[in-house]
Design a protein around this motif. Structure first.
Motif, PDB file in Angstrom:
ATOM      1  N   THR A 104     -72.621  17.551  54.018  1.00 39.11           N
ATOM      2  CA  THR A 104     -73.395  18.706  54.442  1.00 39.11           C
ATOM      3  C   THR A 104     -74.619  18.900  53.558  1.00 39.11           C
ATOM      4  OG1 THR A 104     -71.394  19.761  55.246  1.00 39.11           O
ATOM      5  CG2 THR A 104     -73.308  21.164  54.916  1.00 39.11           C
ATOM      6  N   VAL A 105     -75.788  19.049  54.198  1.00 33.99           N
ATOM      7  CA  VAL A 105     -77.046  19.314  53.500  1.00 33.99           C
ATOM      8  C   VAL A 105     -77.454  20.741  53.824  1.00 33.99           C
ATOM      9  CG1 VAL A 105     -79.412  18.558  53.153  1.00 33.99           C
ATOM     10  CG2 VAL A 105     -77.658  16.904  53.797  1.00 33.99           C
ATOM     11  N   ILE A 106     -77.788  21.531  52.796  1.00 31.36           N
ATOM     12  CA  ILE A 106     -78.039  22.963  52.977  1.00 31.36           C
ATOM     13  C   ILE A 106     -79.387  23.318  52.374  1.00 31.36           C
ATOM     14  CG2 ILE A 106     -77.219  25.292  52.476  1.00 31.36           C
ATOM     15  CD1 ILE A 106     -74.438  24.174  52.245  1.00 31.36           C
ATOM     16  N   ALA A 107     -80.133  24.179  53.096  1.00 32.67           N
ATOM     17  CA  ALA A 107     -81.402  24.711  52.603  1.00 32.67           C
ATOM     18  C   ALA A 107     -81.320  26.229  52.580  1.00 32.67           C
ATOM     19  CB  ALA A 107     -82.552  24.264  53.496  1.00 32.67           C
ATOM     20  N   GLN A 135     -75.785  28.184  60.383  1.00 31.49           N
ATOM     21  CA  GLN A 135     -76.618  29.094  59.611  1.00 31.49           C
ATOM     22  C   GLN A 135     -75.806  30.315  59.203  1.00 31.49           C
ATOM     23  OE1 GLN A 135     -78.924  29.618  63.461  1.00 31.49           O
ATOM     24  NE2 GLN A 135     -79.442  31.535  62.435  1.00 31.49           N
ATOM     25  N   ARG A 136     -76.158  30.884  58.040  1.00 30.65           N
ATOM     26  CA  ARG A 136     -75.524  32.095  57.526  1.00 30.65           C
ATOM     27  C   ARG A 136     -76.590  32.975  56.895  1.00 30.65           C
ATOM     28  NH1 ARG A 136     -71.989  30.144  59.974  1.00 30.65           N
ATOM     29  NH2 ARG A 136     -69.765  29.970  59.464  1.00 30.65           N
ATOM     30  N   VAL A 137     -76.332  34.283  56.896  1.00 37.38           N
ATOM     31  CA  VAL A 137     -77.194  35.255  56.232  1.00 37.38           C
ATOM     32  C   VAL A 137     -76.402  35.849  55.077  1.00 37.38           C
ATOM     33  CG1 VAL A 137     -78.400  37.440  56.450  1.00 37.38           C
ATOM     34  CG2 VAL A 137     -78.506  35.782  58.301  1.00 37.38           C
ATOM     35  N   VAL A 138     -76.903  35.651  53.852  1.00 33.56           N
ATOM     36  CA  VAL A 138     -76.253  36.184  52.649  1.00 33.56           C
ATOM     37  C   VAL A 138     -77.276  37.024  51.898  1.00 33.56           C
ATOM     38  CG1 VAL A 138     -74.973  35.633  50.561  1.00 33.56           C
ATOM     39  CG2 VAL A 138     -74.846  34.098  52.513  1.00 33.56           C
ATOM     40  N   GLY A 139     -77.102  38.336  51.956  1.00 34.00           N
ATOM     41  CA  GLY A 139     -78.049  39.215  51.289  1.00 34.00           C
ATOM     42  C   GLY A 139     -79.427  39.090  51.897  1.00 34.00           C
ATOM     43  N   ASP A 140     -80.423  38.725  51.074  1.00 34.55           N
ATOM     44  CA  ASP A 140     -81.801  38.574  51.530  1.00 34.55           C
ATOM     45  C   ASP A 140     -82.157  37.098  51.710  1.00 34.55           C
ATOM     46  OD1 ASP A 140     -84.301  39.564  52.293  1.00 34.55           O
ATOM     47  OD2 ASP A 140     -85.126  39.235  50.280  1.00 34.55           O
ATOM     48  N   SER A 141     -81.156  36.256  51.937  1.00 33.57           N
ATOM     49  CA  SER A 141     -81.400  34.821  52.063  1.00 33.57           C
ATOM     50  C   SER A 141     -80.825  34.290  53.365  1.00 33.57           C
ATOM     51  CB  SER A 141     -80.779  34.057  50.878  1.00 33.57           C
ATOM     52  OG  SER A 141     -81.331  34.473  49.657  1.00 33.57           O
ATOM     53  N   LEU A 142     -81.523  33.294  53.916  1.00 26.67           N
ATOM     54  CA  LEU A 142     -81.042  32.567  55.079  1.00 26.67           C
ATOM     55  C   LEU A 142     -80.582  31.188  54.613  1.00 26.67           C
ATOM     56  CD1 LEU A 142     -80.703  32.050  58.164  1.00 26.67           C
ATOM     57  CD2 LEU A 142     -83.091  31.267  58.160  1.00 26.67           C
ATOM     58  N   VAL A 143     -79.354  30.828  54.941  1.00 25.34           N
ATOM     59  CA  VAL A 143     -78.777  29.548  54.556  1.00 25.34           C
ATOM     60  C   VAL A 143     -78.589  28.714  55.819  1.00 25.34           C
ATOM     61  CG1 VAL A 143     -76.881  28.381  53.391  1.00 25.34           C
ATOM     62  CG2 VAL A 143     -77.585  30.654  52.637  1.00 25.34           C
ATOM     63  N   LEU A 199     -69.765  27.699  51.104  1.00 27.97           N
ATOM     64  CA  LEU A 199     -70.986  27.012  50.679  1.00 27.97           C
ATOM     65  C   LEU A 199     -72.184  27.952  50.674  1.00 27.97           C
ATOM     66  CD1 LEU A 199     -70.645  23.546  52.429  1.00 27.97           C
ATOM     67  CD2 LEU A 199     -70.447  24.051  50.024  1.00 27.97           C
ATOM     68  N   ALA A 200     -72.216  28.861  51.633  1.00 26.67           N
ATOM     69  CA  ALA A 200     -73.332  29.799  51.679  1.00 26.67           C
ATOM     70  C   ALA A 200     -73.337  30.709  50.456  1.00 26.67           C
ATOM     71  CB  ALA A 200     -73.253  30.632  52.962  1.00 26.67           C
ATOM     72  N   VAL A 201     -72.147  31.171  50.039  1.00 27.23           N
ATOM     73  CA  VAL A 201     -72.064  32.016  48.846  1.00 27.23           C
ATOM     74  C   VAL A 201     -72.497  31.237  47.602  1.00 27.23           C
ATOM     75  CG1 VAL A 201     -70.474  33.259  47.348  1.00 27.23           C
ATOM     76  CG2 VAL A 201     -70.291  33.501  49.819  1.00 27.23           C
ATOM     77  N   LEU A 202     -72.043  29.999  47.464  1.00 28.05           N
ATOM     78  CA  LEU A 202     -72.429  29.193  46.301  1.00 28.05           C
ATOM     79  C   LEU A 202     -73.911  28.858  46.314  1.00 28.05           C
ATOM     80  CD1 LEU A 202     -69.408  26.716  46.096  1.00 28.05           C
ATOM     81  CD2 LEU A 202     -69.764  28.817  44.823  1.00 28.05           C
ATOM     82  N   ALA A 203     -74.487  28.716  47.507  1.00 26.49           N
ATOM     83  CA  ALA A 203     -75.895  28.304  47.601  1.00 26.49           C
ATOM     84  C   ALA A 203     -76.841  29.368  47.080  1.00 26.49           C
ATOM     85  CB  ALA A 203     -76.231  27.952  49.048  1.00 26.49           C
ATOM     86  N   VAL A 204     -76.523  30.648  47.303  1.00 26.60           N
ATOM     87  CA  VAL A 204     -77.432  31.726  46.904  1.00 26.60           C
ATOM     88  C   VAL A 204     -77.123  32.229  45.500  1.00 26.60           C
ATOM     89  CG1 VAL A 204     -77.750  32.427  49.294  1.00 26.60           C
ATOM     90  CG2 VAL A 204     -75.951  33.487  47.942  1.00 26.60           C
TER      91      VAL A 204
END
Length: 878
Positions: free
Chosen positions: A590-593, A491-499, A668-673
């Motif tokens: 890898t599957v990301i939400a 898990q990662r926290v990017v800004g106001d999003s949880l990945v 991946l977390a940066v690209l996801a948000v």
């Protein structure tokens, strides 16, 4: 009337450019007034096996009593447009010993353009080189001089050298000159300290000089110091900057009639040359991916050295006038063009040979229609031998694969036995895989490997289909059976999003479709729903982990007869929008939400269950494919305000020299948000080199260490954190992909980009990825539409069979009595007419089969959904 003539040959885009300098006498006895520089573009005709003239051009110069000559010609990059053009250096010698030099450019329209000119009080004779700019470089009195189209002034380099052995581009250094100069020995040393041999070796040194930065490069990164005195010419095959260290691969020829291969400053191979006085070396890459070194000698001889296990002379020729390297026959690889001296024929390309020492072999003076030379027959025999060896090699490879499969079966037996023993010791019930699971695995492995499937491990008891059960029971069972398919939960926290990401094994992932994640709160909150809303999209990455495309969630089944490479993920480029979820694929594993972080922080501390929802693909006996919904428990994550405040789950992307450091999960977390936009940039007149300079310069971008194709923007302000991906299809067309936080950042980036692009550039927004990816998606959607119609038709045939309404009684058969016997009487004719009418009515009724409304609605809905997916992709392509 032609009085005198000079010839120069140059290869350009698969053509041979023949430059001829000729004088024209207008009146008998009058002085020469004009000099014509003529060019002929010659192309090889594969039908006639000869060179034919495509076009020509003329450049006229006022000569008078001046002596005009062609000094040299080469191909160089025009700094104004970035296009590589043929360049010709001309000389005009006047009576007062003043020499004027002109550099001409030849355009595709056969028009000559004078780039610049300069005057000298001496003639150019030593080490004359043409390079990008265009620029001219030469050596005079052991000093280095150069002039370019930008400066238009003769400049002198602060170095002294006795010879120039190579001039070209080196990464991060620009234009570099490699040469040999006199070494400065310590003045305090006594002359008797050094012997004659020592002074011969240490009295000269090999070094490089970067013209733009005026920087000296040590010679030891090219070759050991002891080789400095014997080297006569060098060709740099490959250069790159790795960890701030220059890595060089080059080949050199020496005065000792040797060719030496150097790798990172160390000799790796040597070959004795068959002739004396070698003076130049160049390379060619053939259709068989062989690297050839072409060595020319001052005596008019030429040889080719092949680099395989060792350096060996592969072929040699004598009486050669010129050697050119290009794709002359249009095979997509390079060949050698040998032009031989032929005094008996005035045609410039009368005696030639085109070869790559393999499949390509053309020579002048051979009748290919009626005569097959012995060399060509030997070549055909050689090709047949190679094909037979390839067949034997393939058979051996198949045997090795079968042995590997057998060993894999033994390993699985041992592994399953160990698991059963562990469960027995821990007093747990051991669950063996069911026959259906084993069959699915075997079909999947057979599809990937195109070989005989492994034998699976099955229970010795009869398998019983599990009855329908609740989601919780299905999740519990799936977590036990597929626990070993989950490699990592992060898990990662990017800004106001949880990945949240789940890394799956590749073999498990490839058997799935329509993948998504759900987050369910583990606590008992009676006033709110425990299910957390997530948004999804798909990011597909290639083998080098560069972001290729982004689309919405559903993954199509792969098309039939497609070969999958286990080492490449390009075969997973497929995605059809179906529902709004946000799922990412990294390396097909890898599957990301992604979900909003703020609502979760209201609970201060929350524990979430991560569930994977997917459809497991299964092939039926009729060749069709069906899917079964599966839910897998991936694990639990704990989120607290204290951990977030301490930065425990923050993305850590730092700038380390020329790279961005950070794990693949951070990337991946940066690209996801981020929001993804792709733009097609096309320039008709200029190359797109300014885009790369803009990214690395003004935007201050550096590539990720884990995926070099994606670069991270470090420029202060709103654009910080934007990720770019720049892909060049050719020097005039490319696709720029931006991953940015919002539209404001996008407009700022585009505004900055338009200031550096050429005025004639065309920038077009791509609606969803590249045209090639959308075309592939459309093919997959149309295939699904056909399969849906086909499966619906067979389903209809089977389900309506019992509900048909016929005009005759069931089981009633028409009499097979002979027609002649019925026609003997009037009563028989009436009977035959009645039977014929019954058969006609029965045939009409059989074509009008009926079905119930529910079945019709089900079939119509499936076909409509499939057609909708195709229509959406067609709209994106329009």
């Amino acid at each position: 009337m032609l009085l005198g003539e000079q010839e120069q040959f140059l290869s350009y885009n698969g053509e041979v450019l023949v430059f001829q300098l000729s004088k024209t006498k207008l009146v008998e006895g009058a002085a020469d007034k004009t000099m014509n520089l003529c060019v002929r573009r010659m192309a090889f005709n594969r039908d006639t096996k000869m060179f034919v003239q495509k076009s020509s051009g003329v450049f006229s110069m006022r000569a008078g009593h001046l002596k005009i000559e062609i000094i040299c010609c080469s191909c160089a990059t025009d700094s104004r447009t970035g296009i590589i053009l043929p360049c010709i250096l001309m000389k005009k010698k006047k009576r007062n010993n003043v020499v004027k030099y002109l550099l001409l450019l030849l355009h595709s329209s056969n028009q000559f353009e004078q780039s610049f000119h300069f005057k000298l009080d001496y003639e150019l004779k030593e080490d004359i080189k043409l390079f990008s700019g265009p620029s001219v470089l030469w050596r005079h009195a052991d000093k280095l001089f150069y002039i370019s189209s930008d400066t238009r002034t003769v400049l002198s380099a602060p170095i002294q050298l006795s010879s120039v052995v190579w001039t070209g581009e080196i990464e991060e250094e620009g234009t570099v000159v490699l040469g040999i100069g006199t070494a400065c020995l310590p003045e305090s040393e006594d002359e008797d300290e050094f012997s004659t041999s020592d002074r011969a070796i240490w009295g000269s040194e090999f070094f490089g000089y970067a013209i733009e930065t005026q920087k000296m490069l040590t010679g030891t990164c090219f070759m050991p110091h002891a080789y400095s005195r014997v080297v006569s010419s060098v060709y740099v095959c490959k250069n790159e900057m790795l960890k701030k260290q220059l890595r060089i691969s080059l080949v050199a020829i020496t005065h000792k009639n040797q060719l030496i291969w150097f790798q990172d400053g160390l000799p790796k191979g040597v070959c004795e040359l068959p002739y004396e006085k070698p003076w130049s070396v160049k390379t060619a890459v053939t259709s068989s991916n062989d690297l050839l070194f072409i060595v020319s000698f001052a005596t008019g001889n030429t040889c080719v050295v092949q680099r395989r296990d060792s350096l060996q002379v592969a072929s040699k020729w004598q009486n050669v006038k010129s050697v050119l390297v290009d794709d002359f026959v249009g095979t997509g690889s390079e060949q050698l063009l040998l032009l031989f001296k032929d005094d008996s024929n005035t045609d410039v390309l009368s005696a030639f040979k085109i070869t790559d020492l393999g499949e390509v072999n053309y020579a002048s003076g051979i009748n290919y229609k009626h005569d097959v030379p012995p060399a060509e027959g030997l070549q055909e025999n050689g090709l047949l031998t190679v094909k037979a060896l390839e067949t034997r090699l393939q058979a051996g490879y198949t045997s090795v694969r079968e042995l590997q499969q057998h060993l894999g079966l033994k390993r699985r037996v041992i592994l399953e036995s160990c698991r059963a023993l562990i469960d027995l010791v821990e007093e747990r019930t051991h669950i063996l895989p069911t026959a259906k699971e084993v069959k699915c695995r075997r079909e999947h492995r057979s599809f990937l490997n195109s070989a005989e499937p492994f034998e699976g491990l099955v229970s010795l008891w009869d398998d019983v289909e599990n009855p329908p059960h609740s989601l919780s029971k299905e999740t519990s069972l799936a977590s036990k059976v597929t626990e070993h398919f989950i490699e990592k939960l992060w898990q990662r926290v990017v800004g106001d999003s949880l990945v949240v990401g789940v890394k799956l094994t590749e073999s498990f992932y490839l058997s799935l479709s329509d993948v998504s994640l759900s987050l369910v709160m583990d606590q008992d909150f009676s006033s709110i729903s425990p299910i957390i809303e997530c948004q999804n999209k798909i990011i597909k990455l290639n083998k080098a982990f560069s972001a290729l495309s982004v689309s919405s969630c559903q993954i199509e089944p792969p098309p039939k007869k497609m070969k999958l490479d286990l080492d490449s993920n390009n075969d997973l480029k497929k995605g059809i929008p179906k529902r709004c979820s946000r799922v990412q694929l990294y390396g097909a594993k890898t599957v990301i939400a992604v979900t909003s972080l703020a609502p979760l922080l209201a609970f201060h501390r929350v524990r979430c269950i991560v569930l994977l929802h997917t459809k497991k693909k299964r092939h039926r006996n009729d060749g069709l494919q069906e899917s079964k919904k599966v839910t897998v428990l991936c694990g639990k994550i704990l989120l607290s305000l204290e951990d977030i405040s301490n930065g425990k789950y923050s993305v850590k992307i730092l700038r380390d020299n020329s790279y961005c450091t950070g794990s693949m999960e951070d990337v991946l977390a940066v690209l996801a948000v981020s929001v993804r936009f792709s733009f097609q940039i096309v320039s008709s007149d200029y190359t797109l080199t300014p885009v790369n300079s803009w990214l690395l310069g003004e935007m201050e971008c550096t590539p990720f260490k884990e995926c070099h194709d994606n670069i991270f923007c470090h420029k202060a302000g709103n654009v910080y954190g934007t990720v770019f991906n720049w892909t060049l299809k050719n020097p005039f067309e490319g696709v720029l992909t931006l991953f940015c936080r919002n539209l404001t950042v996008l407009f700022q980036c585009l505004h900055s980009l338009t200031r550096v692009l050429p005025p004639s550039c065309d920038v077009k927004l791509l609606r969803s990825g590249s045209k090639g990816a959308l075309t592939e998606q459309l093919a997959l959607a149309l295939e699904k539409e056909i399969l849906t119609s086909r499966s619906s038709f067979f389903s209809k045939e089977s389900k309506v069979e019992n509900s048909l309404t016929w005009g005759n009684e069931p089981g009633k058969k028409i009499s097979d009595a002979p027609v002649a016997s019925l026609l003997d009487s009037e009563e028989g004719v009436q009977q035959f007419r009645k039977k014929l009418q019954n058969e006609r009515e029965e045939s009409v009724l059989s074509m009008n089969q009926t079905m119930n409304g529910a079945l019709y609605r089900e079939i119509a809905l499936k076909i409509a959904e499939a057609q909708l997916s195709s229509d959406i992709i067609v709209w994106r392509l329009s």
